[in-house]
Design an enzyme around this catalytic site. Structure first.
Site, PDB file in Angstrom:
ATOM      1  N   ARG A 115       5.975   1.370   0.463  1.00  0.00           N
ATOM      2  CA  ARG A 115       5.132   2.543   0.640  1.00  0.00           C
ATOM      3  C   ARG A 115       4.690   2.619   2.084  1.00  0.00           C
ATOM      4  O   ARG A 115       4.493   1.590   2.734  1.00  0.00           O
ATOM      5  CB  ARG A 115       3.872   2.477  -0.251  1.00  0.00           C
ATOM      6  CG  ARG A 115       4.138   2.679  -1.715  1.00  0.00           C
ATOM      7  CD  ARG A 115       2.855   2.564  -2.528  1.00  0.00           C
ATOM      8  NE  ARG A 115       2.180   1.306  -2.251  1.00  0.00           N
ATOM      9  CZ  ARG A 115       0.989   1.202  -1.676  1.00  0.00           C
ATOM     10  NH1 ARG A 115       0.338   2.288  -1.307  1.00  0.00           N
ATOM     11  NH2 ARG A 115       0.447   0.032  -1.472  1.00  0.00           N
ATOM     12  N   SER A 178       5.588  -9.004   1.877  1.00  0.00           N
ATOM     13  CA  SER A 178       5.252  -9.840   0.725  1.00  0.00           C
ATOM     14  C   SER A 178       6.224 -10.992   0.491  1.00  0.00           C
ATOM     15  O   SER A 178       6.624 -11.271  -0.642  1.00  0.00           O
ATOM     16  CB  SER A 178       5.173  -8.959  -0.528  1.00  0.00           C
ATOM     17  OG  SER A 178       4.306  -7.881  -0.321  1.00  0.00           O
ATOM     18  N   ASP A 231       0.868  -9.363   1.321  1.00  0.00           N
ATOM     19  CA  ASP A 231       0.180  -8.451   0.408  1.00  0.00           C
ATOM     20  C   ASP A 231      -1.096  -9.063  -0.159  1.00  0.00           C
ATOM     21  O   ASP A 231      -2.088  -8.370  -0.389  1.00  0.00           O
ATOM     22  CB  ASP A 231       1.099  -7.970  -0.724  1.00  0.00           C
ATOM     23  CG  ASP A 231       1.672  -9.089  -1.567  1.00  0.00           C
ATOM     24  OD1 ASP A 231       1.508 -10.264  -1.210  1.00  0.00           O
ATOM     25  OD2 ASP A 231       2.311  -8.778  -2.589  1.00  0.00           O
TER      26      ASP A 231
END
Length: 498
Positions: A115, A178, A231
């Site tokens: 995103r 991540s 993350d």
């Protein structure tokens, strides 16, 4: 010629007896089938059992491994190392204060999707003034960064009313990555290895920030990465932004990890002067945890052996969303093979690895309809299994519950281990509040999992301590947190320059 009445009667009796015998054999066969399926379920329940005593041993082992990782410089996971946790120093030595102002971007690269976000921060009074985001699916090839930079360029081009970038200012990006990296500063880090099914070998050992900045430059965007954030660290930053008592963050989604705030005097491997705050955010990479106290089944052992990283990420395989559906599928396959659960022949689609996803497990497990209609629909659509009876559907729900319960209880044990390491597992005179920020689809959408994890943690802590421990869903923490850290560190650098 008509048959004698006695012969007709005897024939009817014989036929009835034959039919009764056939029905008796069918009932016996059915009973044996259910007995074998039940035996598979009972064995699964026994091997997945995670009583409180066992979970406390898991938590103790977790805390011990944390200490070992903080003392070891083996952050690159050298062959033969006995250190399970990398306990990566993130160079994030202070978290957002709430006073961040301006327009900042974030890129959140996770296990399944990516995103891009932009957020206009308005300081302590206005907080988040406006934000927009756009997402897409990842590509798992060497073109990953160029693919994402292209999407980022399109997103920047759509920047509209309500977002204000001072003239002459370069756009700042917080990059949530991540995967395990060895950070060299807040804005640089080399990839240690891929997890979550990624295997882009040529990227291992490279600085992911440098690679992304080059891809951004190729797109002609005036932007640079200000903060490289895992993350979990982003979730911790977002949690601290709304609650100053947030001390740790946990991701429970496709993958899993934890990060927390550690005192500098508890990090023996740190070299050089400590930061002014006296604290450092540590990225645990707890997915690699393993212990003899973890309840493993034949299904876990087989899944690990057939995975991309056999012998690694054992804890992640036990609690994350990526592997939950696959464990359930393997159990159902055994029931089909050993007990003909879904008819005499094993359904072909039931033999396809990873065809059952976590959201399928969630939907079937949380099916509250009287006839378990959702379970029946999923069995038909995913495996091609039609006309299942209520008893079969209930057995599938039972399998989902056993697998989900073990995962939730083991996740709670991991959180307990972190609190134990921080000394927050015992009652404090001032009733110090402890907030745990949690993000990830498994926790957010799987209600049973979340409730089971929370109740298990309360049981492990005891009522007195549990009253001061709060688990908070920190939605979109990885995106917002990355933008917050980009804002925080860019403004810190600007203050130094001034």
């Amino acid at each position: 010629m008509r048959k004698p009445a006695a012969l007709v009667a005897s024939t009817a009796v014989f036929a009835a007896a034959a039919i009764a015998a056939v029905m008796a054999r069918q009932r016996l066969r059915e009973a044996r089938r259910w007995a074998r399926a039940g035996a598979v379920l009972r064995d699964l329940q026994e091997r997945c059992a995670a009583p409180a005593e066992r979970l406390r041993l898991v938590a103790d082992a977790m805390a011990a491994e944390m200490r070992a990782g903080l003392a070891s410089n083996d952050s690159e996971g050298e062959s033969g190392s006995s250190v399970l946790f990398k306990m990566l120093v993130t160079y994030v030595d202070s978290l957002p204060s709430g006073g961040e102002k301006g327009l900042f971007y974030a890129l959140d690269l996770g296990g399944t999707n990516f995103r891009v976000l932009r957020i206009q921060f308005g300081g302590k009074e206005q907080r988040i003034v406006k934000q927009e985001s756009k997402g897409g699916s990842n590509v798992r090839t060497h073109e990953l960064f160029d693919f994402i930079a292209s999407a980022l360029a399109k997103f920047v081009a759509s920047e509209g009313e309500g977002f204000h970038l001072p003239e002459g200012m370069q756009r700042q990006l917080g990059f949530t990555f991540s995967f395990p990296v060895k950070q060299n500063s807040v804005a640089s880090g080399t990839l240690i290895k891929w997890t979550k099914g990624f295997a882009i070998d040529e990227m291992v050992g490279k600085d992911v920030v440098a690679e992304l900045n080059k891809a951004i430059k190729r797109q002609g965007i005036d932007m640079k990465v200000t903060a490289l954030v895992h993350d979990t660290v982003g979730t911790l930053a977002a949690g601290r932004y709304v609650d100053n008592d947030t001390v740790t963050a946990v991701i429970l989604g496709t993958g899993t990890n934890a990060a927390y705030i550690e005192h500098m005097n508890s990090i023996p491997k740190w070299c050089g002067p400590p930061p002014e705050s006296g604290e450092m955010v540590i990225n645990m990479e707890w997915g690699n945890f393993r212990s003899s106290h973890l309840p493993l089944t034949e299904f876990d052992v087989a899944l690990d052996a057939e995975s991309l990283n056999p012998g690694e990420q054992i804890y992640e395989k036990l609690i994350s969303g990526m592997y939950m559906g696959e464990i359930v599928r393997r159990v159902l396959l055994k029931m089909s093979q050993d007990a003909s659960l879904f008819a005499d022949n094993v359904p072909l689609k039931l033999e396809i690895p990873h065809i059952l996803r976590t959201y399928h497990v969630l939907m079937m497990h949380q099916d509250t309809s009287p006839d378990l209609r959702t379970v029946g629909i999923n069995l038909k659509e995913i495996f091609g299994i039609e006309n299942t009876c209520g008893k079969t559907r209930k057995l599938v729900v039972d399998v989902c519950e056993v697998v989900a319960t073990r995962r939730a209880r083991l996740a709670a044990a991991g959180i307990h281990g972190i609190l134990k390491k921080l000394g927050r597992d015992i009652a404090s005179p001032d009733k110090q509040k402890t907030v745990i920020a949690v993000d990830g689809g498994v926790y957010k959408y799987y209600t049973f999992f979340a409730q089971c994890m929370e109740s298990t943690l309360r049981d492990l802590l005891g009522e007195e301590v549990a009253t001061s421990v709060v688990i908070k869903l920190t939605e979109d923490g990885s995106g917002t947190g990355a933008a917050l850290l980009a804002a925080s560190y860019s403004q810190r650098l600007q203050a130094v320059d001034d």
